[in-house]
Design a protein around this motif. Structure first.
Motif, mmCIF file in Angstrom:
data_model
loop_
_atom_site.group_PDB
_atom_site.id
_atom_site.type_symbol
_atom_site.label_atom_id
_atom_site.label_comp_id
_atom_site.label_asym_id
_atom_site.label_seq_id
_atom_site.Cartn_x
_atom_site.Cartn_y
_atom_site.Cartn_z
ATOM 1 N N ALA A 21 0.868 -1.105 0.102
ATOM 2 C CA ALA A 21 -0.091 0.019 0.104
ATOM 3 C C ALA A 21 1.001 1.297 -0.168
ATOM 4 N N GLU A 22 1.865 1.176 0.781
ATOM 5 C CA GLU A 22 2.886 2.333 0.877
ATOM 6 C C GLU A 22 3.442 2.729 -0.632
ATOM 7 N N VAL A 23 3.895 1.549 -1.374
ATOM 8 C CA VAL A 23 4.559 1.758 -2.618
ATOM 9 C C VAL A 23 3.428 2.320 -3.460
ATOM 10 N N GLU A 24 2.193 1.845 -3.678
ATOM 11 C CA GLU A 24 1.332 2.251 -4.054
ATOM 12 C C GLU A 24 1.031 3.749 -3.809
ATOM 13 N N GLN A 25 0.938 4.174 -2.914
ATOM 14 C CA GLN A 25 0.385 5.614 -2.230
ATOM 15 C C GLN A 25 1.989 6.458 -3.087
ATOM 16 N N LEU A 26 3.016 5.950 -2.909
ATOM 17 C CA LEU A 26 4.313 6.871 -3.099
ATOM 18 C C LEU A 26 4.187 7.116 -4.649
ATOM 19 N N ARG A 27 3.828 5.937 -5.361
ATOM 20 C CA ARG A 27 3.715 5.948 -6.785
ATOM 21 C C ARG A 27 2.786 7.141 -7.290
ATOM 22 N N ARG A 28 1.739 6.949 -6.687
ATOM 23 C CA ARG A 28 0.337 8.129 -6.991
ATOM 24 C C ARG A 28 0.833 9.281 -6.627
ATOM 25 N N SER A 29 1.363 9.445 -5.457
ATOM 26 C CA SER A 29 1.966 10.943 -5.041
ATOM 27 C C SER A 29 2.727 11.412 -6.055
ATOM 28 N N THR A 30 4.199 10.718 -6.275
ATOM 29 C CA THR A 30 4.995 11.127 -6.977
ATOM 30 C C THR A 30 4.607 11.459 -8.577
ATOM 31 N N VAL A 55 -15.038 12.819 -1.188
ATOM 32 C CA VAL A 55 -14.366 11.695 0.005
ATOM 33 C C VAL A 55 -13.141 11.143 -0.446
ATOM 34 N N ASP A 56 -11.931 11.439 0.438
ATOM 35 C CA ASP A 56 -10.976 11.154 0.204
ATOM 36 C C ASP A 56 -10.534 9.825 0.934
ATOM 37 N N ASP A 57 -9.380 9.483 0.354
ATOM 38 C CA ASP A 57 -8.702 8.177 0.721
ATOM 39 C C ASP A 57 -9.478 7.107 0.626
ATOM 40 N N GLU A 116 -15.488 7.648 -9.631
ATOM 41 C CA GLU A 116 -14.322 7.200 -8.679
ATOM 42 C C GLU A 116 -13.319 8.020 -9.415
ATOM 43 N N LEU A 117 -12.318 8.580 -8.885
ATOM 44 C CA LEU A 117 -10.937 8.882 -9.240
ATOM 45 C C LEU A 117 -9.738 8.244 -8.772
ATOM 46 N N THR A 118 -9.290 7.700 -9.524
ATOM 47 C CA THR A 118 -8.219 6.668 -9.008
ATOM 48 C C THR A 118 -6.773 7.216 -8.788
ATOM 49 N N TYR A 119 -6.863 8.671 -8.739
ATOM 50 C CA TYR A 119 -5.346 8.911 -8.686
ATOM 51 C C TYR A 119 -5.262 9.521 -7.034
#
Ligand SMILES: C[S@@+](CC[C@H](N)C(=O)[O-])C[C@H]1O[C@@H](n2cnc3c(N)ncnc32)[C@H](O)[C@@H]1O
Length: 218
Positions: free
Chosen positions: A12-21, A165-167, A199-202
């Motif tokens: 999940a952290e890797v995915e979050q980092l990828r999206r954020s970057t 709605v976030d997260d 649904e917004l997937t970013y």
């Protein structure tokens, strides 16, 4: 640039980092929003909205109708609120209400300078929602509320009102219990006949919905 971590990251952290970057270079921080991210760092608060979600929030806030009302549930360090006030800009016909359960966070945010049309409320949104009135834009960003009932939230939306709605990405958190609650909330939102949803997937995953102005014919 190379970034190293002192432990293995979860999926999940890797995915979050990828999206954020991916999104970082595309988002410009307005000065007031930059100050809010600094406050977040000083407070050691790590749950603020990411810039890509905040930028969307400011776009939606800029579009509220004349004499519109905006509600944020979960003020945190005031980052989302700064994005909202950036969107509202120089208008003075809009009221923005932000509610926070944590007294220390609420006090820290209250010490910052906000436009006079911002109203900060300290308390539990579950109890306060019924007496805060109705809104044209509602930013739902407190985990406990997200995984509870939806009816009070929809009731607080004016016809044509927008809910963000976030997260909400299904893989946002590794905890299986949280995933189950998230999944149940997603079902409720997408199944509500009063809401039209996207649904917004970013970022950490967002659900954007509008309350219908007329009852569905289905
Ligand atoms: C994800 S953070 C909010 C981040 C903020 N909206 C932003 O955009 O930067 C969630 C916040 O909701 C608050 N919260 C949790 N339960 C709440 C409740 N029942 N009523 C009001 N606030 C609540 C938490 O204390 C926390 O500060």
């Amino acid at each position: 640039m190379t970034v190293t971590f002192d432990r293995a990251l979860t999926a999940a952290e890797v995915e979050q980092l990828r999206r954020s970057t991916d999104a970082k270079g595309a988002v410009r921080l307005p000065p007031d929003v930059g100050a809010a991210y600094e406050r977040e760092s000083l407070l050691g608060f790590e749950k603020s909205s990411r810039p890509e979600a905040g930028a969307l929030l400011s776009v939606l806030a800029a579009a509220v109708p004349p004499h519109g009302r905006v509600l944020e549930i979960g003020t945190g360090a005031g980052v989302g609120l700064a994005w909202i006030t950036h969107g509202v800009g120089a208008r003075d016909d809009v009221e923005v209400v932000s509610i926070e359960l944590d007294g220390e966070l609420a006090a820290a945010v209250a010490r910052a300078r906000w436009p006079r049309w911002v109203r900060l409320v300290e308390g539990d949104a579950r109890e306060a929602l019924g007496r805060l009135g109705s809104f044209d834009l509602l930013f739902l960003d407190a985990p406990g509320i997200k995984t509870q009932g939806l009816s009070e939230i929809v009731a607080a939306l004016r016809p044509g009102g927008v809910l963000l709605v976030d997260d909400m990405a299904p893989d946002n958190v590794d905890d299986p219990a949280w995933r189950d609650r998230n999944s149940a909330m997603r079902e409720r939102i997408f199944g509500d006949p009063l809401l039209v949803c996207a649904e917004l997937t970013y970022s950490s995953g967002l659900i954007l919905a509008t309350r219908r102005t007329h009852a569905s014919l289905d």
